[in-house]
Design an enzyme around this catalytic site. Structure first.
Site, PDB file in Angstrom:
ATOM      1  N   HIS A  31       1.233   9.337  -2.981  1.00  0.00           N
ATOM      2  CA  HIS A  31       0.594  10.121  -4.022  1.00  0.00           C
ATOM      3  C   HIS A  31      -0.658  10.824  -3.536  1.00  0.00           C
ATOM      4  O   HIS A  31      -1.034  11.872  -4.071  1.00  0.00           O
ATOM      5  CB  HIS A  31       0.238   9.233  -5.234  1.00  0.00           C
ATOM      6  CG  HIS A  31       1.408   8.956  -6.103  1.00  0.00           C
ATOM      7  ND1 HIS A  31       2.277   7.928  -5.860  1.00  0.00           N
ATOM      8  CD2 HIS A  31       1.875   9.591  -7.204  1.00  0.00           C
ATOM      9  CE1 HIS A  31       3.222   7.929  -6.795  1.00  0.00           C
ATOM     10  NE2 HIS A  31       3.004   8.938  -7.610  1.00  0.00           N
ATOM     11  N   GLY A  32      -1.320  10.275  -2.555  1.00  0.00           N
ATOM     12  CA  GLY A  32      -2.529  10.935  -2.071  1.00  0.00           C
ATOM     13  C   GLY A  32      -3.119  10.219  -0.885  1.00  0.00           C
ATOM     14  O   GLY A  32      -3.005   8.997  -0.761  1.00  0.00           O
TER      15      GLY A  32
END
Lengths: 474, 374
Positions: free
Chosen positions: A326-327
Site C-alpha cells: 500500500h505504501g
C-alpha cells in the site's frame, strides 16, 4: 485522469463510448487500447512507455516460456519476468524509502546525508505489476494459454477501467473475455454498467468527498484540538471516506467494464459488517486478498505447513507485505503488521470467541479494530498517529468539532450503507440492484435516478473541486 | 420492445451528455456568470513539449472544469441544494448561523479564541508598537491602533449553538489589554459597535456581509477623523449626512450573500445608504496618512475617507499599495520605510478580530527594527 473529474465524465466518457458503440466489433479492442493509452498518458505521459515496454517484454517472455518444454528454461523465464516487474515496482515505489532509511542509519554513524532526486511513482504501478505477475504465473502453471496477439495482452494490462486502482484482475478471469464477450455486449449491460458507474460516482463524490472534507479538517487541527469526540468524528469520517472512496472507484471500474461487455470480479462485499478481521479481508479489496492468497500465501506453504508457528508467521508476513504494497513507509508496514497480528490471534484463539458472541459485539469489535488501523493509513508520522489514537481515549470533551447539518446527513448515510448488509434482505436487494436485469419501468426509473445522481455529482465536483482518490497513491 | 426501450434510454443518456457538450462550444443559453473569486486560468494550446511535461493536460483540465457547458448552473444547483435542503453554505469557509446570518469561519475562530497566538507574541508585538508609537510621537507623528469589530462577536447570539462557547483567550482582548495598559492611541470599534448594537437606528453590521456596513463605515470615518483631530489638535475636513436611503443590501453589505451563487438571490435585508457632503479642504489641516489595514478599510476608503487627508496611502495587508504612488510603487517591498515614515504624519493600523493574529502584518516589527536596531 480520475473517473470523478469533469474531463473524464463529460468529455472522455461520452466520446469514448460513442466511438466504441459505433465501431465495428473487430475494431473494438483496438479502440479500448487506444483509449486506455490516452487515458493513462493524460496523467502520466512519460510513464506510458514504462508500461508499454514491460508489457512487450512480458508478452515475448511468456510466449517463449509457454513454447518451451524445459522446466529449467520455463522456471528461469518465470523468474526473469517476475524479477523485471518486481524490480521496476521496487525501483519506482520503494527506492526512495530504502535510500532514506539507509541514509538515516548511516547518519547515526556520523556519515553525511547526500542529496538524491526522489523518483515519481507511475500511477497504478502496484496494480498492473500484480496483474502482470498473474499472467506470467498462470501461463507458467498452465492454468491458461498465453495470448497470441500483443494488443490483446496490452488490453488486459492497460484496460483503463481497472488500470490505476484495480480491481486486480487475474489473467485467468479476463483472458477469455478479450476475444469473446459478444453475449455480454448488450444494450442491457450498457445500461446496467452505466447505473453501476453512477452508483460508484455517487459513493465517491457525494459520500466519500464529504467525509474526506471532515477528516481532512480534523486531522489538520492543532493536536490540542483533538478532543475525544473530535478525534472519534475524525476517525469515523476517514473510515467511511476510505470505504466509499475505494469501493466507489471499484463500482465505477466494474460499471465501465460492463458497458464494454467485460465482467470484472467484485472487489467489496460490505466489509464493515464483518465479524472479525479475518472476515473483513474476505470482504475488503477482495482482488488483493485473492492475489495475496494465490501468489504469495499458497507458494509460502499456505495452510499445509509443518508447524503452527510457521503458519502464523506466513499469515503475518503476507499482511506485512500487503501493508508495504500500500505504501513505502513505516506506517504502512505497521498497518500491515497490525492487521496480521489480529489475523494471527483470531486464528489462535479469538476467532472461536467471536463466533460465540452476539453479532453486534463482533461487528463492533471488527469495526473498531479496523478504524483504529486506518489512523496509521491516514497519518504519516508514527508518533502523530499514536498520539491521535491516545486522544480517542483521553476522555477530553472540552470542545467538539462542528458538523453542519449536511455533514451530519452524510454521516448517517455513510453509516447506513456501511452496515446495510446486516439486514437480512439487504444481500438480495444489492444483488438485484447491481447485477440483475430490471423490468421496463425499472429501467426507466433507474435511468432517471442515474441521471439525477450524475447531475448531483457533476454539480458537486464543479462546486467543490475536491476530488482526489485515496487509492491512486498505490 | 425491451430492446427498443434500452436503445431509447441509451440514446437519452448520450443526448444528455451531448447537450452539455454542445453548450460548451455553441452556447444555447447565456448563463449568468458566477459571483465571487475563482482562480484565473489560461487557455492552453497544444504542443508535444507541453504534452510530455503534462502541462497541457493539467491546464486543459482546469480549463475544461471551469468552462464546461452549464457549469454556472451546475454550481448554482449544488449551492441551492446545500441551502434549500440542508441550510448550509457551499461557499468555502462560510457557516450559516441562526436566522440565516452568514459568518466566515475565521471570524468564529477569532471570537472563540481558537486562533490565539499566545501571551508572549501579543506582549512582544504590543511592546514594539508602544516603542514605535513613542518614537513617532517624538517626531510629531502618530500611530493609531484600530480594532475593527468581528461579525462573530457582534452577532454571537446568531452563531450555531455549538460554536458559541469561548475556549480561551482571544487576540482581541489581549491586544486591547496592552493598548489600554500602555495608553497607546487606539480606537476599539469592537466594544463601540457592541454598545451601539441595540440602540442603532440602522444596521451596523450586515446580515449577509463580511465587513461593517456601509452605514456604520461612515460612523467609523467620522470617529477616526475626530480622534485624529483630537490627538493632533487640528481641524480636518468633516462630512455631514444629507440623506439616508434604505435599500436592499448591496455592494459590501451583501458580499457573502452574492458569493452564495444561488438560483434565487437570498431574501436580502435592507441597509441604510448615506449620501454625504464633505466640507471644502481650503483652510483645513490635511495630515498625510498611511493606513496599514485589512479589507475593512476598503469600506471606508472607497466611501470618501481620504477626503480628510492630504497625501495618503493604503497599504493593504502591508503588501499592496493603493493608490499606485506617483513613483509607481505598488508593493510595500518597493518602498523605503524610513522615507515613508518621514513623509507621513499619521499611521493607522486597522484590523478586524479575525486578522489580529497577524496584526500590523510586519509593519510594527519593521518600524521597530528601523528605530531600535541600528
Amino acid at each position: 485522469m480520475v473517473f470523478s473529474s469533469i474531463v473524464f465524465i463529460l468529455y472522455f466518457l461520452p466520446l469514448f463510448f460513442t466511438v466504441y458503440f459505433l465501431s465495428p466489433k473487430k475494431w473494438r479492442n483496438i479502440i479500448i487500447v487506444l483509449g486506455s493509452i490516452f487515458f493513462y498518458s493524460w496523467g502520466a505521459p512519460k510513464f506510458i512507455f514504462v508500461i508499454l515496454f514491460t508489457t512487450l517484454l512480458d508478452f515475448f517472455i511468456v510466449r517463449k516460456m509457454d513454447s518451451s518444454d524445459s522446466i529449467k528454461v520455463r522456471k528461469w523465464l518465470l523468474i526473469g519476468s517476475v524479477g523485471v516487474n518486481l524490480g521496476l515496482l521496487f525501483y519506482f515505489k520503494y527506492s526512495n524509502f530504502f535510500i532514506e532509511n539507509i541514509q538515516s542509519a548511516l547518519a547515526l554513524w556520523g556519515y553525511e546525508r547526500t542529496e538524491w532526486v526522489k523518483l515519481a511513482l507511475p500511477i497504478g504501478i502496484s496494480f498492473y505489476t500484480f496483474e502482470t505477475i498473474t499472467y506470467v504465473v498462470d501461463v507458467y502453471r498452465r492454468v491458461h494459454k498465453p495470448l497470441t496477439v500483443f494488443t490483446d495482452y496490452l488490453l488486459y494490462i492497460i484496460f483503463f477501467p481497472k488500470l490505476v486502482a484495480g480491481p486486480i484482475v487475474r489473467y485467468h478471469d479476463m483472458a477469455d473475455q478479450i476475444n469473446d464477450r459478444e453475449k455480454h455486449e448488450t444494450n442491457e449491460n450498457r445500461l446496467l454498467g452505466f447505473y453501476r458507474f453512477t452508483i460508484g460516482l455517487a459513493k465517491k463524490v457525494l459520500i466519500a468527498n464529504h467525509m474526506g472534507f471532515v477528516a481532512d479538517q480534523i486531522f489538520a487541527l492543532p493536536h490540542e484540538d483533538w478532543t475525544t469526540p473530535t478525534a472519534w468524528i475524525g476517525i469515523l469520517a476517514y473510515t467511511f471516506q476510505i470505504y466509499f472512496d475505494f469501493s466507489g472507484y471499484s463500482d465505477m471500474a466494474l460499471g465501465l467494464a460492463r458497458m464494454m461487455g467485460f465482467r470484472l470480479p467484485e472487489n467489496f462485499d460490505n466489509p464493515y459488517i464483518a465479524r472479525s478481521v479475518t472476515e473483513f479481508w474476505r470482504r475488503w479489496h477482495i482482488s488483493l486478498g485473492n492475489w495475496m492468497r494465490n501468489y504469495l500465501y499458497i507458494p509460502l506453504g499456505g495452510n499445509r505447513v509443518d508447524s503452527k508457528v510457521r503458519l502464523y508467521f506466513n499469515l503475518w508476513l503476507v499482511f506485512l507485505l500487503s501493508g508495504f504494497w500500500h505504501g513505502a513507509s513505516w506506517n504502512f508496514l505497521f498497518w500491515g503488521a497490525y492487521h496480521g497480528f489480529f489475523l494471527v490471534i483470531e486464528r489462535m484463539f479469538l476467532g472461536k470467541y467471536l463466533e460465540r458472541i452476539p453479532n453486534v459485539c463482533s461487528v463492533l469489535y471488527n469495526f473498531i479494530v479496523i478504524a483504529i488501523g486506518w489512523v496509521f493509513f491516514r497519518i504519516e508520522s508514527f508518533s502523530d498517529a499514536t498520539y491521535f489514537i491516545s486522544r480517542l481515549f483521553s476522555w477530553n470533551v472540552k470542545d467538539v468539532f462542528y458538523l453542519n447539518p449536511e455533514y451530519v446527513f452524510y454521516f448517517i448515510i455513510a453509516g447506513f450503507f456501511s452496515f446495510f448488509g446486516l439486514m437480512k434482505w439487504s444481500q438480495r436487494f444489492q444483488k438485484k440492484v447491481l447485477t440483475e436485469s430490471y423490468s421496463s419501468l425499472g429501467y426507466i426509473t433507474a435511468t432517471m435516478l442515474a441521471m439525477i445522481f450524475l447531475a448531483l455529482c457533476v454539480a458537486s465536483i464543479a462546486s467543490l473541486g475536491y476530488n482526489s482518490f485515496i487509492y491512486f497513491r498505490f | 420492445m425491451k430492446r427498443a426501450l434500452h436503445i431509447a434510454l441509451l440514446c437519452s443518456i448520450l443526448l444528455g451528455f451531448g447537450v452539455i457538450f454542445y453548450q460548451d462550444y455553441f452556447p444555447i443559453i447565456q448563463e449568468e456568470p458566477l459571483k465571487g473569486y475563482s482562480p484565473p486560468f489560461d487557455k492552453v494550446t497544444f504542443s508535444w513539449e507541453k504534452w510530455w511535461s503534462a502541462e497541457y493536460q493539467d491546464k486543459k483540465e482546469v480549463e475544461l472544469t471551469n468552462t464546461f457547458g452549464f457549469r454556472s448552473s451546475f454550481v448554482r444547483f449544488d449551492h441551492q441544494i446545500g441551502w434549500s435542503v440542508f441550510h448550509t453554505s457551499h461557499v468555502n469557509g462560510v457557516i450559516v448561523g441562526k436566522e440565516d446570518y452568514l459568518f466566515e469561519e475565521d471570524y468564529i475562530k477569532a471570537y472563540r479564541g481558537k486562533d490565539y497566538i499566545g501571551d508572549s507574541l501579543v506582549f512582544q508585538r504590543m511592546e514594539k508598537a508602544r516603542m514605535v508609537s513613542d518614537t513617532l510621537n517624538k517626531l510629531g507623528k502618530n500611530l493609531i491602533l484600530v480594532f475593527a469589530p468581528g461579525k462573530a462577536s457582534f452577532y454571537s447570539d446568531y452563531l450555531p449553538d455549538q460554536l458559541k462557547s469561548k475556549v480561551g483567550k482571544t487576540n482581541y482582548a489581549e491586544h486591547k489589554k496592552y493598548a489600554e495598559l500602555w495608553h497607546l492611541n487606539f480606537i476599539d470599534f469592537q466594544s463601540w459597535f457592541l454598545e451601539q448594537k441595540n440602540s442603532a437606528v440602522h444596521s451596523l453590521y450586515p446580515k449577509y456581509g463580511i465587513h461593517w456596513s456601509i452605514y456604520s463605515g461612515h460612523l467609523v470615518q467620522d470617529s477616526l477623523i475626530r480622534y485624529i483631530e483630537h490627538i493632533r489638535n487640528i481641524d480636518m475636513p468633516n462630512f455631514s449626512i444629507s440623506e439616508l436611503k434604505r435599500d436592499r443590501s448591496q455592494d459590501t453589505d451583501f458580499d457573502i450573500g452574492s458569493s452564495m451563487n444561488l438560483f434565487e438571490s437570498l431574501c436580502s435585508d435592507t441597509t441604510a445608504i448615506p449620501t454625504v457632503n464633505w466640507e471644502p479642504k481650503e483652510g483645513k489641516d490635511l495630515p498625510r496618512m498611511v493606513s496599514i489595514s485589512d479589507s475593512f478599510y476598503w469600506v471606508i476608503y472607497t466611501k470618501g475617507f481620504t477626503n480628510a487627508f492630504g497625501e495618503n496611502q493604503f497599504w493593504y495587508y502591508y503588501h499592496d499599495i493603493y493608490p499606485a504612488t506617483s513613483r509607481g510603487f505598488q508593493k510595500h517591498s518597493d518602498l523605503i520605510l524610513s522615507e515613508e515614515i518621514e513623509n507621513h504624519d499619521v499611521f493607522i493600523i486597522l484590523g478586524t478580530e479575525a486578522n489580529l493574529s497577524e496584526y500590523g502584518w510586519d509593519f510594527i516589527e519593521e518600524s521597530y527594527d528601523l528605530f531600535y536596531k541600528k
